[in-house]
Write an enzyme that holds these catalytic residues in place. Structure first.
Site, short mmCIF file in Angstrom:
data_model
loop_
_atom_site.label_atom_id
_atom_site.label_comp_id
_atom_site.label_asym_id
_atom_site.label_seq_id
_atom_site.Cartn_x
_atom_site.Cartn_y
_atom_site.Cartn_z
N ARG A 55 -20.75 -14.96 -36.21
CA ARG A 55 -19.59 -13.92 -36.82
C ARG A 55 -18.38 -14.81 -37.09
O ARG A 55 -17.78 -15.88 -36.44
CB ARG A 55 -19.09 -13.07 -35.38
CG ARG A 55 -18.11 -12.00 -35.72
CD ARG A 55 -16.70 -12.45 -36.09
NE ARG A 55 -16.21 -13.49 -35.04
CZ ARG A 55 -15.49 -13.17 -34.08
NH1 ARG A 55 -15.50 -11.79 -34.02
NH2 ARG A 55 -15.15 -14.06 -33.27
N GLU A 95 -16.45 -10.09 -39.74
CA GLU A 95 -16.18 -9.03 -39.18
C GLU A 95 -15.05 -8.00 -39.97
O GLU A 95 -13.96 -8.46 -40.45
CB GLU A 95 -15.50 -9.28 -37.74
CG GLU A 95 -14.91 -8.28 -36.81
CD GLU A 95 -14.67 -8.72 -35.38
OE1 GLU A 95 -13.78 -8.17 -34.77
OE2 GLU A 95 -15.40 -9.54 -34.84
N HIS A 97 -11.91 -6.58 -39.94
CA HIS A 97 -10.66 -6.77 -39.01
C HIS A 97 -9.42 -6.83 -39.91
O HIS A 97 -9.24 -7.11 -41.02
CB HIS A 97 -10.79 -8.18 -38.46
CG HIS A 97 -10.02 -8.31 -37.17
ND1 HIS A 97 -8.66 -8.66 -37.35
CD2 HIS A 97 -10.32 -8.20 -36.01
CE1 HIS A 97 -8.18 -8.89 -36.12
NE2 HIS A 97 -9.20 -8.75 -35.24
N ASP A 125 -16.74 -3.56 -36.64
CA ASP A 125 -15.82 -3.44 -35.35
C ASP A 125 -15.49 -1.80 -35.80
O ASP A 125 -14.58 -1.56 -36.57
CB ASP A 125 -14.86 -4.36 -35.51
CG ASP A 125 -13.80 -4.15 -34.11
OD1 ASP A 125 -13.52 -3.14 -34.13
OD2 ASP A 125 -14.00 -5.20 -33.49
N HIS A 128 -11.50 -0.87 -35.58
CA HIS A 128 -10.98 -1.74 -36.79
C HIS A 128 -11.33 -1.03 -38.26
O HIS A 128 -10.26 -0.92 -39.17
CB HIS A 128 -11.18 -3.08 -36.87
CG HIS A 128 -10.76 -3.93 -35.72
ND1 HIS A 128 -9.56 -3.64 -35.31
CD2 HIS A 128 -11.11 -5.09 -35.18
CE1 HIS A 128 -9.11 -4.53 -34.14
NE2 HIS A 128 -10.24 -5.43 -34.06
#
Length: 246
Positions: A55, A95, A97, A125, A128
């Site tokens: 990640r 990710e 984010h 996520d 997010h």
């Protein structure tokens, strides 16, 4: 941990545990040699732990403030990293984010198209995604072919979102008010888990940065288990990503 070779996948396997993904912060704005060296190092670490995923983040600036040329540059760097991870048989996951090129669903999908590599994927996520103003269930249905992992955490209200800003969340003395157990916050995880729990490949990690780390994670894990058991057959594989505050 690179200096402790006795800590590896075999050690965890003895306890019935495994590592699904190594989390790192590869510097996509570094020079090429530095980036290649760090990417190779983290791939070796992932191999040691028999993790098939790494990640990272798509830069450190909000997508709305990044020029077209900067966007192309970050996509090229991510593609270069994928060429390295592919040699190890490892997927590179960006990710979703805030303050990155993957801070909204639209920008993330654009980034997927720009990188265009079979070993490039998304760490979804859920909080997010919601923070970016998108509906996690709707985005998931569009993005599902590119998702290889999920992070799950929750929060009391949008006004508390700054609690997850890196300068706060990674500080032992940072504020923790507003973090909630998974099913007690603003994001509707009953609805979202109903969307993902029937897929046998689904793999999620629970994140918790507040106090009583193991107690909160244990209760959330049990709550997820009860939810999945009511939706036969049980399928979710859940990992813990917790950090106790002091």
């Amino acid at each position: 941990m690179a200096q402790q070779p006795d800590r590896n996948a075999d050690l965890l396997s003895a306890f019935g545990l495994s590592v699904p993904m190594i989390s790192d912060y590869l510097p996509v704005d570094a020079d090429r040699l530095t980036l290649e060296r760090q990417a190779t190092d983290v791939c070796r670490m992932a191999r040691r732990w028999r993790a098939g995923k790494i990640r990272t983040f798509a830069g450190n600036r909000a997508s709305a403030s990044v020029s077209a040329e900067e966007r192309r540059s970050i996509a090229r760097r991510l593609r270069d990293i994928c060429a390295i991870t592919a040699d190890f048989g490892i997927h590179l996951l960006v990710e979703i984010h805030p303050n990155t090129l993957a801070d909204t669903a639209a920008s993330t999908l654009e980034l997927i198209d720009a990188v265009d590599h079979p070993f490039f994927a998304i760490n979804f996520d859920t909080l997010h995604v919601w923070e970016g103003g998108d509906d996690p269930v709707a985005v998931h249905r569009t993005m599902k072919p590119f998702i290889r992992h999920y992070h799950l955490k929750n929060i009391r209200d949008r006004s508390d979102l700054d609690v997850f800003e890196p300068a706060n969340v990674y500080a032992a003395s940072g504020r923790r008010e507003g973090m909630t157990p998974l099913f007690q916050g603003a994001v509707d995880y009953m609805r979202f888990l109903g969307e993902i729990s029937d897929d046998p490949e689904t793999e999620v990690s629970l994140e918790w940065f507040g106090p009583n780390c193991m107690d909160v994670l244990r209760k959330d894990r049990r709550a997820i288990g009860h939810f999945v058991e009511r939706r036969e057959p049980p399928r979710l594989s859940v990992n813990f990503l917790g950090a106790m505050s002091s």
